[in-house]
Design a protein around this motif. Structure first.
Motif, mmCIF file in Angstrom:
data_model
loop_
_atom_site.group_PDB
_atom_site.id
_atom_site.type_symbol
_atom_site.label_atom_id
_atom_site.label_comp_id
_atom_site.label_asym_id
_atom_site.label_seq_id
_atom_site.Cartn_x
_atom_site.Cartn_y
_atom_site.Cartn_z
ATOM 1 N N HIS A 120 34.348 7.126 -22.487
ATOM 2 C CA HIS A 120 35.491 7.903 -22.018
ATOM 3 C C HIS A 120 35.654 9.150 -22.880
ATOM 4 N N ALA A 121 35.731 10.315 -22.243
ATOM 5 C CA ALA A 121 35.999 11.593 -22.926
ATOM 6 C C ALA A 121 35.961 12.684 -21.877
ATOM 7 N N ARG A 122 36.630 13.787 -22.163
ATOM 8 C CA ARG A 122 36.508 14.941 -21.270
ATOM 9 C C ARG A 122 35.096 15.506 -21.387
ATOM 10 N N GLY A 123 34.441 15.642 -20.242
ATOM 11 C CA GLY A 123 33.067 16.124 -20.203
ATOM 12 C C GLY A 123 32.031 15.030 -20.241
ATOM 13 N N ALA A 432 24.042 11.602 -12.870
ATOM 14 C CA ALA A 432 24.448 10.239 -13.198
ATOM 15 C C ALA A 432 25.896 9.944 -12.829
ATOM 16 N N GLY A 433 26.579 10.883 -12.195
ATOM 17 C CA GLY A 433 27.986 10.696 -11.897
ATOM 18 C C GLY A 433 28.234 9.670 -10.800
ATOM 19 N N LEU A 434 29.455 9.138 -10.764
ATOM 20 C CA LEU A 434 29.884 8.194 -9.745
ATOM 21 C C LEU A 434 31.237 8.631 -9.192
ATOM 22 N N PRO A 435 31.554 8.266 -7.958
ATOM 23 C CA PRO A 435 32.865 8.651 -7.400
ATOM 24 C C PRO A 435 34.038 8.127 -8.211
ATOM 25 N N THR A 436 33.815 7.083 -9.006
ATOM 26 C CA THR A 436 34.889 6.462 -9.788
ATOM 27 C C THR A 436 34.994 7.015 -11.212
ATOM 28 N N ASP A 437 34.306 8.116 -11.511
ATOM 29 C CA ASP A 437 34.271 8.625 -12.889
ATOM 30 C C ASP A 437 35.468 9.493 -13.268
ATOM 31 N N ARG A 438 36.418 9.681 -12.367
ATOM 32 C CA ARG A 438 37.648 10.451 -12.643
ATOM 33 C C ARG A 438 37.328 11.853 -13.155
ATOM 34 N N ILE A 439 36.385 12.486 -12.493
ATOM 35 C CA ILE A 439 36.012 13.859 -12.851
ATOM 36 C C ILE A 439 37.216 14.779 -12.626
ATOM 37 N N HIS A 440 37.509 15.626 -13.584
ATOM 38 C CA HIS A 440 38.627 16.585 -13.586
ATOM 39 C C HIS A 440 39.974 15.898 -13.782
ATOM 40 N N SER A 441 39.987 14.593 -13.971
ATOM 41 C CA SER A 441 41.241 13.862 -14.128
ATOM 42 C C SER A 441 41.348 13.296 -15.542
ATOM 43 N N PRO A 442 42.531 12.800 -15.916
ATOM 44 C CA PRO A 442 42.622 12.072 -17.187
ATOM 45 C C PRO A 442 41.697 10.860 -17.184
ATOM 46 N N ASN A 443 41.235 10.498 -18.373
ATOM 47 C CA ASN A 443 40.383 9.327 -18.571
ATOM 48 C C ASN A 443 39.028 9.453 -17.870
#
Length: 477
Positions: A120-123, A432-443
């Motif tokens: 967990h981290a931004r980016g 490697a991204g997933l729809p559940t990765d909360r991109i642009h969101s907290p956490n």
């Protein structure tokens, strides 16, 4: 599960990948905030040092009128070897609202999740995780093949302003075009459908944005003395925006769909193969009570393959505590449009202006501001040899037949069309991204097993691309 030298090397060096990613994520490279400009510069320096440690003989930081980009090149010793250019970005989104983060956004934290360890981290995934796996991937390729140089010439161009709309990226491509020539572009700023569903993105939507201002009275007026007697810009704006879609969810701008390339039966069939639990999607990443959109299309088609118009914000008048009984002088709204194949962002501004002028009431003056540029949509050739190489690489990394790797479409937008226009090379997407990765969101998070598998896929990809027949103008298409 099958073994391979690439997998063995990746598995033996995961600590290197985790250490690199953890160090990089501690740099708050928020390009949208001028106060973080030194951090964006520090992020570029960190990546340049990491690429040198990895073995790239050429590593340069390229300044722009905004944030710096990082360029690296590792030439193949093989005559006529194809050239692959990896695109990504090292800047990140703002963290607001900070109080919603469970862990500090720039203190990378490993959390045990349903599908395994998460970082967990931004980016974490957008986009440092997607770039970092290439550091290990190319090492695995060299170790597995016993080579001193890659089987293909590998270049990287990692920009620093993607999260701010890449305002200087097109100019950078033109300025450095002589250094960026390639036979294929590998975009690592996307992802896959699910942890157990190996897939390849084949298209990204374009983007056009606008701000609408409606002006009524010259000053705010007393609503008791003038209410019901003069037009209210906020009323007019609410009515205007309500007309942006018809009863079937279609955008009402005249000409908006004229250039839209219809989905073929084959494309719809391929998209229907992607596993998708709509109720789980609503309860999870969508965080919504119901679906909505253009009639006649599935949710996956709406989010990846159809154009949209969205109101991003609207304001005007008094919004402070208590009441201020006025008719406001102005009302404002920000609107964005996602575009699909054959649409052009420069067409949307004139369409929007004409539509606004035709729909504002008497006594209201409208102004539509559309920034220059925008983002054009882009797509991959599903039948190209380069796509075959990608599917083979993903299949090996995820222990599946390449024919079973699914095709998905990315609903977001980036500067990939600029790369195609400037370099004339076909696009591949590996992320490697997933729809559940909360991109642009907290956490925001990345599933570590996905980063590991994509590092292996990158290692396979360089070997697979090397087998393509090269034409005088590039690899066989």
């Amino acid at each position: 599960m099958t073994s391979s030298p690439e997998r063995a090397f990746v598995s033996a060096h995961l600590d290197d990948l985790h250490a690199d990613l953890g160090a990089w994520l501690r740099i708050p490279s928020i390009s949208a905030d001028p106060a973080h400009a030194p951090d964006v510069a520090a992020s570029a320096e960190w990546l340049a040092d990491a690429l040198r440690r990895t073995g790239f003989p050429t590593v340069e930081i390229w300044p722009t009128a905004g944030a710096p980009a990082v360029f690296a090149e590792w030439p193949s010793a093989d005559a006529g070897a194809p050239v692959a250019l990896v695109y990504g970005h090292h800047d990140v989104q703002p963290v607001d609202p900070p109080e919603l983060w469970v862990h500090p956004p720039f203190e990378p934290t490993v959390v045990e999740g349903e599908d395994g360890p998460e970082l967990h981290a931004r980016g974490a995934i957008d986009d440092k995780g997607n770039v970092a796996f290439h550091l290990l991937g190319i090492r695995a390729h060299l170790a597995a093949t016993g080579r001193d140089t890659p089987a293909v010439t590998v270049k990287l161009l990692i920009e620093g302003e993607e999260e701010s709309g890449s305002p200087h990226f097109a100019a950078l491509l033109q300025e450095r075009r002589d250094r960026l020539g390639c036979d294929v572009v590998v975009v690592s700023d996307t992802g896959m459908a699910a942890p157990d569903v190996p897939s390849a993105v084949t298209a990204m939507r374009g983007l056009a944005d606008a701000e609408i201002t409606l002006r009524g009275p010259a000053v705010d007026l007393h609503s008791g003395s003038f209410g019901g007697a003069v037009p209210n810009p906020l009323h007019a704006l609410a009515e205007l925006l309500a007309k942006l879609h018809d009863e079937h969810g279609r955008v009402t701008l005249p000409g908006f769909y004229d250039k839209v390339r219809p989905l073929s039966d084959r494309e719809r069939a391929l998209m229907s193969r992607v596993p998708f639990d709509e109720q789980a999607w609503l309860a999870g990443p969508a965080a919504s009570r119901a679906t909505y959109g253009e009639a006649g299309y599935s949710t996956l088609e709406r989010t990846g393959a159809r154009p949209t118009a969205e109101v991003n914000g609207m304001w005007g008048g008094y919004t402070g505590p208590g009441h201020k009984t006025i008719i406001p002088a102005e009302a404002h709204a920000k609107v964005t449009f996602r575009l699909v194949s054959d649409q052009r962002p420069e067409d949307v501004g004139p369409q929007l202006r004409a539509w606004v002028e035709a729909n504002v009431p008497d006594g209201i003056v409208a102004e539509v501001h559309t920034p220059p540029g925008g983002v054009a949509p882009c797509a991959s050739d599903l039948d190209s040899p380069a796509m075959g190489a990608l599917l083979s690489a993903i299949g090996q990394a995820f222990d599946t037949d390449p024919a079973d790797v699914l095709f998905t479409r990315e609903g977001g937008s980036g500067p990939e069309a600029d790369l195609v226009e400037a370099l004339g090379a076909p696009l591949l997407f590996l992320g490697a991204g997933l729809p559940t990765d909360r991109i642009h969101s907290p956490n925001e998070r990345v599933l570590l097993s996905m980063v590991h598998r994509c590092a292996e896929a990158a290692a396979h990809l360089w070997r697979e691309l090397a087998g393509l027949r090269r034409q005088p103008s590039g690899v066989s298409r």
